[in-house]
Design a protein around this motif. Structure first.
Motif, PDB file in Angstrom:
ATOM      1  N   GLY A  50       0.801  -1.224   0.000  1.00  0.00           N
ATOM      2  CA  GLY A  50       0.000   0.000   0.000  1.00  0.00           C
ATOM      3  C   GLY A  50       0.826   1.263   0.000  1.00  0.00           C
ATOM      4  N   CYS A  51       2.085   1.144  -0.424  1.00  0.00           N
ATOM      5  CA  CYS A  51       2.996   2.298  -0.435  1.00  0.00           C
ATOM      6  C   CYS A  51       3.442   2.644  -1.856  1.00  0.00           C
ATOM      7  N   GLY A  52       2.643   2.265  -2.848  1.00  0.00           N
ATOM      8  CA  GLY A  52       3.031   2.506  -4.230  1.00  0.00           C
ATOM      9  C   GLY A  52       3.013   3.977  -4.603  1.00  0.00           C
ATOM     10  N   GLN A  53       3.547   4.257  -5.784  1.00  0.00           N
ATOM     11  CA  GLN A  53       3.646   5.639  -6.240  1.00  0.00           C
ATOM     12  C   GLN A  53       2.269   6.258  -6.419  1.00  0.00           C
ATOM     13  N   ILE A  54       2.155   7.509  -6.009  1.00  0.00           N
ATOM     14  CA  ILE A  54       0.940   8.279  -6.227  1.00  0.00           C
ATOM     15  C   ILE A  54       1.310   9.572  -6.941  1.00  0.00           C
ATOM     16  N   LEU A  55       0.346  10.103  -7.680  1.00  0.00           N
ATOM     17  CA  LEU A  55       0.555  11.372  -8.375  1.00  0.00           C
ATOM     18  C   LEU A  55      -0.683  12.233  -8.213  1.00  0.00           C
ATOM     19  N   ASP A  56      -0.469  13.510  -7.960  1.00  0.00           N
ATOM     20  CA  ASP A  56      -1.562  14.472  -8.001  1.00  0.00           C
ATOM     21  C   ASP A  56      -1.009  15.818  -8.442  1.00  0.00           C
ATOM     22  N   GLU A  57      -1.829  16.819  -8.391  1.00  0.00           N
ATOM     23  CA  GLU A  57      -1.444  18.132  -8.913  1.00  0.00           C
ATOM     24  C   GLU A  57      -0.173  18.668  -8.261  1.00  0.00           C
ATOM     25  N   ALA A  58       0.062  18.331  -6.989  1.00  0.00           N
ATOM     26  CA  ALA A  58       1.238  18.828  -6.278  1.00  0.00           C
ATOM     27  C   ALA A  58       2.540  18.287  -6.850  1.00  0.00           C
ATOM     28  N   ASP A  59       2.473  17.190  -7.598  1.00  0.00           N
ATOM     29  CA  ASP A  59       3.681  16.606  -8.179  1.00  0.00           C
ATOM     30  C   ASP A  59       4.059  17.231  -9.513  1.00  0.00           C
ATOM     31  N   LEU A  60       3.177  18.017 -10.082  1.00  0.00           N
ATOM     32  CA  LEU A  60       3.498  18.710 -11.330  1.00  0.00           C
ATOM     33  C   LEU A  60       4.306  19.965 -11.044  1.00  0.00           C
ATOM     34  N   TYR A  61       5.276  20.275 -11.889  1.00  0.00           N
ATOM     35  CA  TYR A  61       5.906  21.585 -11.811  1.00  0.00           C
ATOM     36  C   TYR A  61       4.830  22.632 -12.129  1.00  0.00           C
ATOM     37  N   PRO A  62       4.891  23.808 -11.492  1.00  0.00           N
ATOM     38  CA  PRO A  62       3.798  24.786 -11.622  1.00  0.00           C
ATOM     39  C   PRO A  62       3.486  25.233 -13.043  1.00  0.00           C
ATOM     40  N   ASP A  63       4.480  25.198 -13.930  1.00  0.00           N
ATOM     41  CA  ASP A  63       4.238  25.703 -15.289  1.00  0.00           C
ATOM     42  C   ASP A  63       3.665  24.656 -16.239  1.00  0.00           C
ATOM     43  N   VAL A  64       3.507  23.417 -15.785  1.00  0.00           N
ATOM     44  CA  VAL A  64       3.142  22.332 -16.698  1.00  0.00           C
ATOM     45  C   VAL A  64       1.769  22.521 -17.317  1.00  0.00           C
ATOM     46  N   ARG A  65       0.743  22.589 -16.497  1.00  0.00           N
ATOM     47  CA  ARG A  65      -0.613  22.653 -17.037  1.00  0.00           C
ATOM     48  C   ARG A  65      -0.828  23.914 -17.900  1.00  0.00           C
ATOM     49  N   PRO A  66      -0.423  25.108 -17.428  1.00  0.00           N
ATOM     50  CA  PRO A  66      -0.635  26.285 -18.281  1.00  0.00           C
ATOM     51  C   PRO A  66       0.176  26.258 -19.573  1.00  0.00           C
ATOM     52  N   ALA A  67       1.410  25.742 -19.526  1.00  0.00           N
ATOM     53  CA  ALA A  67       2.239  25.719 -20.744  1.00  0.00           C
ATOM     54  C   ALA A  67       1.679  24.752 -21.772  1.00  0.00           C
ATOM     55  N   LEU A  68       1.278  23.559 -21.333  1.00  0.00           N
ATOM     56  CA  LEU A  68       0.721  22.580 -22.264  1.00  0.00           C
ATOM     57  C   LEU A  68      -0.597  23.081 -22.852  1.00  0.00           C
ATOM     58  N   ALA A  69      -1.424  23.690 -22.004  1.00  0.00           N
ATOM     59  CA  ALA A  69      -2.701  24.215 -22.495  1.00  0.00           C
ATOM     60  C   ALA A  69      -2.479  25.323 -23.517  1.00  0.00           C
ATOM     61  N   ALA A  70      -1.530  26.215 -23.245  1.00  0.00           N
ATOM     62  CA  ALA A  70      -1.255  27.319 -24.162  1.00  0.00           C
ATOM     63  C   ALA A  70      -0.728  26.817 -25.497  1.00  0.00           C
ATOM     64  N   LEU A  71       0.136  25.802 -25.465  1.00  0.00           N
ATOM     65  CA  LEU A  71       0.656  25.247 -26.712  1.00  0.00           C
ATOM     66  C   LEU A  71      -0.465  24.668 -27.569  1.00  0.00           C
ATOM     67  N   ARG A  72      -1.383  23.960 -26.944  1.00  0.00           N
ATOM     68  CA  ARG A  72      -2.506  23.395 -27.704  1.00  0.00           C
ATOM     69  C   ARG A  72      -3.389  24.510 -28.276  1.00  0.00           C
ATOM     70  N   PHE A 118      -0.341  23.726 -31.545  1.00  0.00           N
ATOM     71  CA  PHE A 118       0.634  22.641 -31.498  1.00  0.00           C
ATOM     72  C   PHE A 118      -0.025  21.350 -31.013  1.00  0.00           C
ATOM     73  N   TRP A 119       0.381  20.242 -31.607  1.00  0.00           N
ATOM     74  CA  TRP A 119      -0.004  18.936 -31.090  1.00  0.00           C
ATOM     75  C   TRP A 119       0.896  18.657 -29.883  1.00  0.00           C
ATOM     76  N   VAL A 120       0.330  18.235 -28.754  1.00  0.00           N
ATOM     77  CA  VAL A 120       1.089  18.057 -27.513  1.00  0.00           C
ATOM     78  C   VAL A 120       1.036  16.602 -27.055  1.00  0.00           C
ATOM     79  N   GLY A 121       2.204  16.015 -26.850  1.00  0.00           N
ATOM     80  CA  GLY A 121       2.290  14.638 -26.375  1.00  0.00           C
ATOM     81  C   GLY A 121       3.157  14.532 -25.138  1.00  0.00           C
ATOM     82  N   ILE A 122       3.005  13.419 -24.433  1.00  0.00           N
ATOM     83  CA  ILE A 122       3.806  13.104 -23.251  1.00  0.00           C
ATOM     84  C   ILE A 122       4.318  11.681 -23.408  1.00  0.00           C
ATOM     85  N   ALA A 123       5.637  11.488 -23.321  1.00  0.00           N
ATOM     86  CA  ALA A 123       6.215  10.153 -23.467  1.00  0.00           C
ATOM     87  C   ALA A 123       7.566  10.112 -22.770  1.00  0.00           C
ATOM     88  N   GLY A 124       7.740   9.167 -21.846  1.00  0.00           N
ATOM     89  CA  GLY A 124       9.009   9.076 -21.131  1.00  0.00           C
ATOM     90  C   GLY A 124       9.240   7.686 -20.577  1.00  0.00           C
TER      91      GLY A 124
END
Length: 221
Positions: free
Chosen positions: A72-94, A98-104
């Motif tokens: 029960g200690c697996g990885q979790i993700l929520d908004e606090a784990d994003l760098y602050p500029d992520v959501r606004p920058a990706l939204a603005a690019l779209r 621009f076509w926007v993808g995420i791959a890593g």
């Protein structure tokens, strides 16, 4: 002309601080200690996963991931784990066409968690889903296949000088190094990295501004 922007995940979109803290707690070492050892490994040009071997020789990362999940200690993700500029920058690019993808290089679980966050992206994929990871050229072939544009019209954004910049450029993509995380900060001034990257930037919004012509310098040819 760049028509698609594809982002790496760890230390490009995600601040890995919480996940490294969770690993420190899991293997029972002080958090500042694991941070220092990871920094030393990165500074020597090695994969950060090698840091675990200093605490537990022969460390099996995948087995330990499964054990964390079972406990029960697996990885979790929520908004606090994003760098602050992520959501606004990706939204603005779209919004700007621009076509926007995420791959890593990440697990199947991380892909599911990212999709659940409803990020402003056209597609999300991870190396475990594809069965191939960076710096393998086949990873970037999958990036190209994921996007609706030609290879030379894709900008790949990441923090790792070898996995993201050198490998991405060798695969025929344009590349941008973002100065965040241990790799981005340690290697951003390296002449070889600067010679390989089409752009070195301090934020995702800076990259967006350069792409839209509202900020100089322009991308290198």
């Amino acid at each position: 002309m760049i028509r698609a922007v594809v982002f790496d995940i760890g230390e490009t979109l995600l601040d890995d601080t919480r996940e490294w803290a969770a690993w420190a707690d899991w293997i029972d070492v002080p958090r500042h200690t694991i941070s220092a050892v990871v920094g030393a490994v990165v500074a020597s040009g090695r994969d950060n996963r090698e840091a675990f071997d200093y605490f537990r020789p022969g460390f099996d990362l995948e087995a330990e991931r499964q054990a964390r999940e079972a406990a029960g200690c697996g990885q979790i993700l929520d908004e606090a784990d994003l760098y602050p500029d992520v959501r606004p920058a990706l939204a603005a690019l779209r919004q700007q066409g621009f076509w926007v993808g995420i791959a890593g290089n990440q697990t199947v679980k991380v892909a599911k968690l990212l999709r659940a966050m409803n990020l402003p992206a056209d597609a999300i994929a991870t190396s475990r889903e594809w069965g191939v990871g960076k710096p393998d050229p086949a990873f970037f072939d999958r990036v190209v296949a994921m996007t609706p544009v030609n290879r030379e019209e894709i900008l790949y954004v990441g923090d790792h000088p070898d996995y993201d910049i050198t490998a991405g450029r060798a695969a025929g993509l344009r590349t941008a190094l973002v100065r965040r995380g241990p790799w981005g900060h340690l290697w951003c001034h390296d002449p070889a990295v600067r010679g390989s990257a089409h752009l070195v930037a301090s934020s995702l919004d800076e990259i967006r501004q350069v792409l839209t012509g509202t900020r100089k310098p322009a991308f290198k040819r």
